[in-house]
Design a protein around this motif. Structure first.
Motif, PDB file in Angstrom:
ATOM      1  N   GLU A 192      62.416  64.778  31.179  1.00  0.00           N
ATOM      2  CA  GLU A 192      62.233  63.394  30.743  1.00  0.00           C
ATOM      3  C   GLU A 192      60.788  62.964  30.999  1.00  0.00           C
ATOM      4  OE1 GLU A 192      64.625  59.194  31.170  1.00  0.00           O
ATOM      5  OE2 GLU A 192      64.319  60.377  32.981  1.00  0.00           O
ATOM      6  N   LEU A 193      60.146  62.455  29.970  1.00  0.00           N
ATOM      7  CA  LEU A 193      58.785  61.923  30.093  1.00  0.00           C
ATOM      8  C   LEU A 193      58.824  60.447  29.731  1.00  0.00           C
ATOM      9  CD1 LEU A 193      56.680  64.725  28.347  1.00  0.00           C
ATOM     10  CD2 LEU A 193      57.178  64.468  30.782  1.00  0.00           C
ATOM     11  N   ARG A 194      58.210  59.627  30.567  1.00  0.00           N
ATOM     12  CA  ARG A 194      58.180  58.178  30.312  1.00  0.00           C
ATOM     13  C   ARG A 194      56.769  57.751  29.965  1.00  0.00           C
ATOM     14  NH1 ARG A 194      62.591  55.277  31.011  1.00  0.00           N
ATOM     15  NH2 ARG A 194      64.386  56.264  32.029  1.00  0.00           N
ATOM     16  N   LEU A 195      56.636  57.084  28.844  1.00  0.00           N
ATOM     17  CA  LEU A 195      55.343  56.618  28.352  1.00  0.00           C
ATOM     18  C   LEU A 195      55.229  55.129  28.649  1.00  0.00           C
ATOM     19  CD1 LEU A 195      52.864  57.636  26.820  1.00  0.00           C
ATOM     20  CD2 LEU A 195      54.037  57.160  24.679  1.00  0.00           C
ATOM     21  N   PRO A 196      54.249  54.710  29.457  1.00  0.00           N
ATOM     22  CA  PRO A 196      54.173  53.293  29.853  1.00  0.00           C
ATOM     23  C   PRO A 196      53.766  52.410  28.686  1.00  0.00           C
ATOM     24  CG  PRO A 196      52.238  54.468  30.619  1.00  0.00           C
ATOM     25  CD  PRO A 196      53.167  55.505  30.058  1.00  0.00           C
ATOM     26  N   PRO A 197      54.222  51.163  28.662  1.00  0.00           N
ATOM     27  CA  PRO A 197      53.750  50.227  27.638  1.00  0.00           C
ATOM     28  C   PRO A 197      52.272  49.924  27.845  1.00  0.00           C
ATOM     29  CG  PRO A 197      55.056  49.080  29.290  1.00  0.00           C
ATOM     30  CD  PRO A 197      55.185  50.534  29.596  1.00  0.00           C
ATOM     31  N   LEU A 198      51.618  49.488  26.801  1.00  0.00           N
ATOM     32  CA  LEU A 198      50.175  49.258  26.856  1.00  0.00           C
ATOM     33  C   LEU A 198      49.807  48.235  27.920  1.00  0.00           C
ATOM     34  CD1 LEU A 198      47.469  50.004  25.587  1.00  0.00           C
ATOM     35  CD2 LEU A 198      47.841  48.215  23.888  1.00  0.00           C
ATOM     36  N   ARG A 199      50.631  47.207  28.104  1.00  0.00           N
ATOM     37  CA  ARG A 199      50.302  46.143  29.065  1.00  0.00           C
ATOM     38  C   ARG A 199      50.236  46.642  30.500  1.00  0.00           C
ATOM     39  NH1 ARG A 199      55.306  45.471  27.066  1.00  0.00           N
ATOM     40  NH2 ARG A 199      57.075  45.784  28.490  1.00  0.00           N
ATOM     41  N   GLU A 200      50.774  47.836  30.775  1.00  0.00           N
ATOM     42  CA  GLU A 200      50.769  48.380  32.131  1.00  0.00           C
ATOM     43  C   GLU A 200      49.685  49.430  32.333  1.00  0.00           C
ATOM     44  OE1 GLU A 200      54.647  49.846  33.031  1.00  0.00           O
ATOM     45  OE2 GLU A 200      55.644  47.915  32.724  1.00  0.00           O
ATOM     46  N   ARG A 201      48.760  49.530  31.369  1.00  0.00           N
ATOM     47  CA  ARG A 201      47.791  50.624  31.438  1.00  0.00           C
ATOM     48  C   ARG A 201      46.387  50.198  31.835  1.00  0.00           C
ATOM     49  NH1 ARG A 201      48.551  54.453  26.325  1.00  0.00           N
ATOM     50  NH2 ARG A 201      46.694  55.348  27.333  1.00  0.00           N
ATOM     51  N   GLY A 202      46.242  48.963  32.317  1.00  0.00           N
ATOM     52  CA  GLY A 202      44.986  48.533  32.907  1.00  0.00           C
ATOM     53  C   GLY A 202      43.780  48.722  32.004  1.00  0.00           C
ATOM     54  N   SER A 203      42.736  49.385  32.552  1.00  0.00           N
ATOM     55  CA  SER A 203      41.477  49.538  31.822  1.00  0.00           C
ATOM     56  C   SER A 203      41.601  50.463  30.613  1.00  0.00           C
ATOM     57  CB  SER A 203      40.388  50.070  32.759  1.00  0.00           C
ATOM     58  OG  SER A 203      40.760  51.327  33.307  1.00  0.00           O
ATOM     59  N   ASP A 204      42.720  51.191  30.498  1.00  0.00           N
ATOM     60  CA  ASP A 204      42.925  52.016  29.299  1.00  0.00           C
ATOM     61  C   ASP A 204      42.933  51.157  28.039  1.00  0.00           C
ATOM     62  OD1 ASP A 204      43.177  54.166  30.936  1.00  0.00           O
ATOM     63  OD2 ASP A 204      45.299  54.542  30.547  1.00  0.00           O
ATOM     64  N   ILE A 205      43.364  49.907  28.165  1.00  0.00           N
ATOM     65  CA  ILE A 205      43.511  49.047  26.986  1.00  0.00           C
ATOM     66  C   ILE A 205      42.180  48.872  26.281  1.00  0.00           C
ATOM     67  CG2 ILE A 205      44.191  46.759  26.169  1.00  0.00           C
ATOM     68  CD1 ILE A 205      46.055  46.556  28.575  1.00  0.00           C
ATOM     69  N   ILE A 206      41.147  48.519  27.029  1.00  0.00           N
ATOM     70  CA  ILE A 206      39.850  48.289  26.395  1.00  0.00           C
ATOM     71  C   ILE A 206      39.243  49.602  25.911  1.00  0.00           C
ATOM     72  CG2 ILE A 206      38.439  48.418  28.497  1.00  0.00           C
ATOM     73  CD1 ILE A 206      38.059  45.914  25.570  1.00  0.00           C
ATOM     74  N   ALA A 207      39.513  50.704  26.616  1.00  0.00           N
ATOM     75  CA  ALA A 207      39.026  52.007  26.169  1.00  0.00           C
ATOM     76  C   ALA A 207      39.642  52.388  24.827  1.00  0.00           C
ATOM     77  CB  ALA A 207      39.332  53.075  27.219  1.00  0.00           C
ATOM     78  N   ILE A 208      40.941  52.140  24.677  1.00  0.00           N
ATOM     79  CA  ILE A 208      41.621  52.443  23.414  1.00  0.00           C
ATOM     80  C   ILE A 208      41.102  51.537  22.311  1.00  0.00           C
ATOM     81  CG2 ILE A 208      43.862  52.431  22.248  1.00  0.00           C
ATOM     82  CD1 ILE A 208      45.116  53.046  25.021  1.00  0.00           C
ATOM     83  N   ALA A 209      40.914  50.254  22.632  1.00  0.00           N
ATOM     84  CA  ALA A 209      40.400  49.315  21.631  1.00  0.00           C
ATOM     85  C   ALA A 209      39.032  49.750  21.128  1.00  0.00           C
ATOM     86  CB  ALA A 209      40.322  47.905  22.232  1.00  0.00           C
ATOM     87  N   ARG A 210      38.164  50.193  22.022  1.00  0.00           N
ATOM     88  CA  ARG A 210      36.823  50.642  21.620  1.00  0.00           C
ATOM     89  C   ARG A 210      36.888  51.903  20.768  1.00  0.00           C
ATOM     90  NH1 ARG A 210      34.239  49.459  27.528  1.00  0.00           N
ATOM     91  NH2 ARG A 210      33.657  47.272  27.178  1.00  0.00           N
TER      92      ARG A 210
END
Length: 470
Positions: free
Chosen positions: A311-329
């Motif tokens: 089982e692999l769990r993929l976190p929602p975007l809101r729980e990924r901290g600074s990853d959000i802005i990295a993905i947006a860029r």
């Protein structure tokens, strides 16, 4: 026992952090400013300094000059890459965004204390931090192809690397739009089946009357309209990987056929009396609780246990901290290239909105927002309005307290262990009489929308006062 100096001007946060660290067997000393820390302590005698960035008088980074080889962990309410880069250029060993999760703080402290100390105060101030932070905007795991640098994603990457070379069945859990297919693709690409096909099927997108035929194929004349024999998608994935997205939507009859594939490694086309072997590795994904569905009779329990090997769990975007802005860029760069546009960037307000918006549609919603913003952008900067996620609220949008509901203002120095919600509640009640909503949100490191939402959840309506209008 490691001795940690906590420098934070907010009494509530400082006290909560002290107790958190003491509960985990650390010795803690406190100060409310850089000046107080210098006057009361020999800073170089501590094992670690944890300091807020924005302090009265001098910023927390001033402590780096006096710390010698002692690592300095910077806390910032402004969870922007710019603040982190500036802090680490000055020699901070790491940074953590407020409000922080207790486990996140403890992990940062433990990893910092476990790391070797700098040989001199500025040995790595120009080289190592610069190299580390320069990677932050595009933290892509090269072998996996997914942007992610938060704890949950790095742990997920480790599991992917372990599981991929096997033939074990994998069940991926995650909200819609989190990138479950990317995980499935990474598992396939890192497996010995990488040169064979990866067949992806969205079980929710195929009509129930056609799903068995689509998956398992059919013989000529098996049903009205079956004018020729047809190979199913399971058979097409022979030798490779079959990815079944939203497997919770699979009808029970199709589930029985799929169970046979997993148990016996064979399929039988619709309308056929003969079975034949297939060699397929199955990866399934869902946003639903299959175990609960199985108890309700809506999903085969035996199939659930067959699927849930890994089982692999993929976190929602809101729980990924600074990853959000990295993905947006990353999305911004890709979209700009597709449209042959240069030097487009998010302005400061847009970046703050991206970081604090809850993204209910996850990565898919973020990608769509960035694409829309680039198309509508007339200049070189993307604003919050172009993203379509204006998280600011008018003062009139929040309820006020009646005179009967008003509580007396009092000092709220905590006497018990505080959770994040505890110190949020204490802070708001203590400061809302003399701070605007914007000031409260900024000090807490959250958006005004997030402040409003937490008020609603915790039952803390706004108090109307002469200074409350933002």
């Amino acid at each position: 026992m490691a001795h940690i100096l906590v420098v934070e001007d907010e009494t509530i946060i400082r006290s909560a952090l002290r107790r958190l660290l003491e509960r985990n067997q650390y010795q803690v000393s406190e100060a409310g400013s850089v000046q107080e820390a210098q006057e009361r302590y020999d800073i170089s005698s501590f094992d670690l300094v944890v300091s807020d960035l924005r302090l009265p008088g001098a910023p927390g980074t001033e402590l780096i000059k006096h710390a010698g080889t002692v690592p300095v962990l910077i806390m910032t309410s402004y969870a922007s890459l710019r603040s982190a880069v500036d802090s680490m250029k000055l020699g901070a060993v790491d940074y953590i965004a407020k409000p922080f999760d207790h486990d996140e703080m403890l992990q940062a402290v433990a990893s910092t204390l476990a790391a070797p100390r700098r040989s001199a105060a500025n040995d790595t101030a120009e080289d190592e931090p610069e190299a580390r932070t320069s990677e932050a905007p595009s933290q892509v795991a090269d072998d996996i192809g997914i942007i992610g640098n938060c704890k949950a994603m790095t742990e997920l990457f480790g599991k992917i690397r372990k599981v991929a070379p096997t033939d074990s069945t994998v069940l991926i859990h995650g909200e819609s739009g989190t990138g479950k297919e990317l995980v499935a693709r990474a598992l396939h690409n890192l497996s010995k089946r990488a040169k064979a096909p990866l067949i992806s099927v969205n079980c929710a997108a195929i009509p129930e009357t056609l799903i068995e035929s689509e998956l398992f194929g059919h013989e000529k004349g098996a049903f009205t309209g079956a004018n020729a024999a047809r190979t199913g998608l399971v058979e097409a994935a022979d030798g490779g990987t079959l990815f079944l997205d939203e497997i919770g939507e699979l009808p029970l009859e199709a589930q029985a056929r799929l169970l046979r594939v997993l148990q016996e490694g064979e399929i039988r086309r619709v309308g056929s009396v003969q079975s034949h072997k297939v060699n397929v590795r199955l990866i399934a994904a869902t946003h639903r609780d299959l175990k609960s569905l199985a108890k309700q009779g809506q999903f085969r329990e035996d199939l659930y246990y067959r699927l849930n090997v890994i089982e692999l769990r993929l976190p929602p975007l809101r729980e990924r901290g600074s990853d959000i802005i990295a993905i947006a860029r990353a999305f911004l760069q890709r979209q700009s290239q597709q449209m042959s546009l240069d030097n487009i960037s998010f302005n400061a307000d847009a970046e703050q909105a991206i970081e604090h918006y809850s993204w209910p549609g996850n990565v898919r919603e973020l990608e769509n927002a960035v694409e829309r913003a680039v198309i509508l952008c007339d200049g070189k900067e993307i604003s919050t309005e172009l993203l379509g996620i204006d998280i600011d609220l008018d003062d009139d949008d929040t309820p006020s307290l009646s005179s009967a509901e008003k509580k007396p203002s009092r000092s709220l120095e905590p006497t018990e262990d505080l959770s994040l919600e505890d110190y949020f509640q204490h802070f708001v009640l203590e400061h809302q009489e003399h701070m605007t909503e914007t000031e409260l949100a900024r000090k807490l490191g959250i958006s005004r929308k997030c402040l409003w939402e937490r008020r609603q959840r915790l039952g803390i309506p706004r108090k109307k006062s002469s200074t409350s209008n933002a």
